[in-house]
Write a protein that holds these residues in place. Structure first.
Motif, PDB file in Angstrom:
ATOM      1  N   LEU A  48       8.423   4.060   9.595  1.00  0.00           N
ATOM      2  CA  LEU A  48       7.571   5.098  10.185  1.00  0.00           C
ATOM      3  C   LEU A  48       6.186   4.550  10.523  1.00  0.00           C
ATOM      4  O   LEU A  48       5.605   4.889  11.556  1.00  0.00           O
ATOM      5  CB  LEU A  48       7.452   6.299   9.252  1.00  0.00           C
ATOM      6  N   GLY A  49       5.645   3.711   9.667  1.00  0.00           N
ATOM      7  CA  GLY A  49       4.342   3.107   9.934  1.00  0.00           C
ATOM      8  C   GLY A  49       4.363   2.274  11.200  1.00  0.00           C
ATOM      9  O   GLY A  49       3.430   2.329  12.008  1.00  0.00           O
ATOM     10  N   ALA A  50       5.431   1.508  11.394  1.00  0.00           N
ATOM     11  CA  ALA A  50       5.540   0.692  12.608  1.00  0.00           C
ATOM     12  C   ALA A  50       5.660   1.575  13.849  1.00  0.00           C
ATOM     13  O   ALA A  50       5.001   1.321  14.864  1.00  0.00           O
ATOM     14  CB  ALA A  50       6.750  -0.238  12.502  1.00  0.00           C
ATOM     15  N   ILE A  51       6.470   2.607  13.762  1.00  0.00           N
ATOM     16  CA  ILE A  51       6.656   3.509  14.907  1.00  0.00           C
ATOM     17  C   ILE A  51       5.358   4.232  15.246  1.00  0.00           C
ATOM     18  O   ILE A  51       4.943   4.287  16.411  1.00  0.00           O
ATOM     19  CB  ILE A  51       7.792   4.510  14.645  1.00  0.00           C
ATOM     20  N   GLY A  99       1.644  -1.347  10.338  1.00  0.00           N
ATOM     21  CA  GLY A  99       2.372  -0.205   9.791  1.00  0.00           C
ATOM     22  C   GLY A  99       3.592  -0.636   9.004  1.00  0.00           C
ATOM     23  O   GLY A  99       3.934  -0.032   7.985  1.00  0.00           O
ATOM     24  N   ALA A 100       4.268  -1.688   9.465  1.00  0.00           N
ATOM     25  CA  ALA A 100       5.446  -2.193   8.755  1.00  0.00           C
ATOM     26  C   ALA A 100       5.060  -2.785   7.396  1.00  0.00           C
ATOM     27  O   ALA A 100       5.771  -2.617   6.408  1.00  0.00           O
ATOM     28  CB  ALA A 100       6.168  -3.235   9.599  1.00  0.00           C
ATOM     29  N   LEU A 159       0.573   5.348   5.770  1.00  0.00           N
ATOM     30  CA  LEU A 159      -0.667   5.764   5.115  1.00  0.00           C
ATOM     31  C   LEU A 159      -1.753   4.702   5.203  1.00  0.00           C
ATOM     32  O   LEU A 159      -2.939   5.002   5.068  1.00  0.00           O
ATOM     33  CB  LEU A 159      -0.403   6.121   3.650  1.00  0.00           C
ATOM     34  N   GLY A 160      -1.368   3.455   5.443  1.00  0.00           N
ATOM     35  CA  GLY A 160      -2.359   2.396   5.589  1.00  0.00           C
ATOM     36  C   GLY A 160      -2.970   2.319   6.974  1.00  0.00           C
ATOM     37  O   GLY A 160      -4.039   1.733   7.157  1.00  0.00           O
ATOM     38  N   LEU A 161      -2.311   2.925   7.971  1.00  0.00           N
ATOM     39  CA  LEU A 161      -2.774   2.814   9.356  1.00  0.00           C
ATOM     40  C   LEU A 161      -4.194   3.322   9.587  1.00  0.00           C
ATOM     41  O   LEU A 161      -4.986   2.637  10.248  1.00  0.00           O
ATOM     42  CB  LEU A 161      -1.803   3.519  10.303  1.00  0.00           C
TER      43      LEU A 161
END
Length: 157
Positions: free
Chosen positions: A58-61, A95-96, A101-103
């Motif tokens: 989800l982070g990567a997307i 994101g990956a 949450l880190g983005l």
């Protein structure tokens, strides 16, 4: 557990350094480095018991889609490029590795560092002459490194 973090860190940190250097020199972030970094981030999430593979995907997307959307909107408003697609791929890698949450923290660090950079006297002179492109990859790389190291420290302690 710490061995895995060291192993993955020995992949992530040199790759981010190389990407930052390449972007400074060429204003390009090559797929040869950004795309594998995304998939290695998925591997990191898979092998890390405290980090969800779903959060990584989800982070990567979200990272990629967010910057591509920003690129599109900027181009429509100003009729010129503001972000490159390489920046979107690098944020997808962030994101990956750091999850969705880190983005916001990656973007905050990158944006603040970029803002400080633009206020340097040499950069202000470029702005007056109209030649004011700055590579955003080094700032994104710094943000990803700081957030990943911070998350790793918290997880290991």
């Amino acid at each position: 557990m710490i061995t895995g973090y060291i192993l993955f860190g020995c992949i992530l940190l040199p790759a981010l350094t190389a990407l930052a250097w390449i972007d400074v020199r060429t204003f390009r972030l090559p797929n040869l480095l950004t795309l594998p970094l995304i998939f290695i981030g998925f591997l990191f999430a898979y092998y890390n018991s405290s980090f969800s593979l779903i959060a990584s995907i989800l982070g990567a997307i979200i990272g990629y889609a967010g910057f591509v959307s920003l690129e599109y909107v900027f181009r429509r408003i100003y009729n010129k490029d503001g972000l490159g697609r390489g920046d979107a791929k690098l944020l997808a890698a962030g994101g990956a590795w750091c999850g969705g949450l880190g983005l916001p923290y990656i973007i905050l660090i990158a944006s603040l560092c970029g803002l400080v950079f633009t206020q340097m006297p040499s950069q202000k002179k470029k702005a007056r002459t109209g030649n004011f492109n700055i590579p955003f990859g080094p700032f994104l790389s710094l943000g990803i490194a700081v957030i990943w190291l911070g998350q790793s420290y918290i997880t290991l302690h």
